[in-house]
Design a protein around this motif. Sequence first.
Motif, mmCIF file in Angstrom:
data_model
loop_
_atom_site.group_PDB
_atom_site.id
_atom_site.type_symbol
_atom_site.label_atom_id
_atom_site.label_comp_id
_atom_site.label_asym_id
_atom_site.label_seq_id
_atom_site.Cartn_x
_atom_site.Cartn_y
_atom_site.Cartn_z
ATOM 1 N N PHE A 36 -7.144 -7.644 15.282
ATOM 2 C CA PHE A 36 -7.088 -9.136 14.670
ATOM 3 C C PHE A 36 -6.689 -10.165 15.258
ATOM 4 O O PHE A 36 -7.430 -11.106 14.676
ATOM 5 N N GLY B 281 -12.938 -7.089 18.975
ATOM 6 C CA GLY B 281 -12.169 -8.476 17.566
ATOM 7 C C GLY B 281 -13.345 -9.687 17.750
ATOM 8 O O GLY B 281 -13.854 -9.845 16.341
ATOM 9 N N ALA C 240 -16.687 -11.268 15.492
ATOM 10 C CA ALA C 240 -16.980 -12.172 14.368
ATOM 11 C C ALA C 240 -17.965 -12.991 14.985
ATOM 12 O O ALA C 240 -18.454 -14.012 14.135
ATOM 13 N N GLY D 76 -13.789 -8.697 7.733
ATOM 14 C CA GLY D 76 -13.187 -8.137 8.918
ATOM 15 C C GLY D 76 -12.118 -6.894 8.797
ATOM 16 O O GLY D 76 -11.772 -6.494 9.850
ATOM 17 N N LEU E 68 -9.836 -11.160 16.714
ATOM 18 C CA LEU E 68 -10.749 -11.208 15.456
ATOM 19 C C LEU E 68 -10.313 -12.932 14.867
ATOM 20 O O LEU E 68 -11.003 -13.206 14.318
ATOM 21 N N LEU E 69 -9.861 -12.789 14.548
ATOM 22 C CA LEU E 69 -8.994 -14.022 13.727
ATOM 23 C C LEU E 69 -8.915 -15.495 14.951
ATOM 24 O O LEU E 69 -8.946 -17.085 14.286
ATOM 25 N N ILE F 261 -15.545 -14.823 9.397
ATOM 26 C CA ILE F 261 -15.718 -13.252 8.814
ATOM 27 C C ILE F 261 -14.923 -13.677 7.993
ATOM 28 O O ILE F 261 -13.963 -14.357 7.212
ATOM 29 N N THR G 128 -20.681 -4.765 11.152
ATOM 30 C CA THR G 128 -20.161 -6.290 12.085
ATOM 31 C C THR G 128 -21.342 -7.044 13.213
ATOM 32 O O THR G 128 -22.707 -7.412 12.297
#
Lengths: 58, 310
Positions: free
Chosen positions: B36, B162, B166, B51, B39-40, B46, B117
């Motif tokens: 997470f 992650g 993205a 996500g 990803l962020l 995204i 993705t």
Amino acid sequence: MSLVKPSAVHKRRAGLNTSVGLALAAFIALVFGLTVVKVGNMDFTMPPGPEQEVQNGD
Amino acid sequence: MTDTSATNSFEGDAQFSDYVALLKPRVMSLVVFTAFVGLLAAPSPIHPFLGFCAILFIAIGGGASGALNMWWDADIDAVMRRTKKRPIPAGKVMASEALALGLALSGFSVIFLGLATNWIAAGLLAFTIFFYVVIYTMWLKRATPQNIVIGGAAGAFPPMIGWAAATGTFSIESILMFSLTFMWTPPHFWALALFMRSDYDDANVPMLTVTHGRRSTRKHILVYTILLAALAIGTGFTSIGGYIYLATAIVLNALFLKGAWDIVRRNEEMCEADDFKAERRFFKLSLIYLFAHFTAILIEAGLDKFGVFA
């Protein structure tokens, strides 16, 4: 009312079966959601239908 | 290999929770959190639903590798106190079911991550599962005392996956997040091995405590903690770091170094006297350590996106 009286095995497995059912429902929702987002998000265009092809051909 | 003959006597049918337990939910929570953050923290936005799907499929992939690990290690899980209540040694799930579930979820998670993705992220997830199951579980775990060091890579990949989900690429930032977890793993597990001492001996797993002795393990913990501290604080000066991350890293690494120093100064008599108090404290701190570092990276990413400190 059920025609067959549920056996002990049915009762024991009810929880597992319900959970698997819910997991499958969640999977369907996930695939549906992915489809909506992917189709809506990308530069996705529908292929030309038969009518359009005929018009373009004229 | 697994001896399945002992697992065929069932006291009752397996429940859904037993199959969930095969996926190692506690390990999965770490995978979810670090993925997470990866990803962020990534610079590319995204779609929130994509996500969510990415994190879900990474978690399922991690869980699948856990199930395959339990299938292969059922024999040693039955011996170790910490693992003997797992579904296979407890006789709730058959080893073949764990294998089937692990393989099915591995394929499912990789394919769906690719579809949701990109195939870089999916390939990385496939490699992670392969690395954890084949390289770590089947090969290194029973072959070398460096099992935890090299095998730790498998647990370190999720933030990279992650990030790749993205952005579709690797970068120095994602490699730094990988390195943080990679370097954190050995001191974390060696501290556990120090106070769960008979477990690995009984199972003949060549942990450092068994092959090189407990004195050597304490020194290894200190050396890895020093290297980890340098890496963690150095990360504060990169683009994923910042004031909040740096402050967090300095405080936690000071505490972690102090904990490692306490461990190296102790001998077995002292540990017996207080039931491994310092080792247990270090282990608990290691959990907070990783969580806090990744939370700080997350906060820095949030601040960057909202233009604070820009």
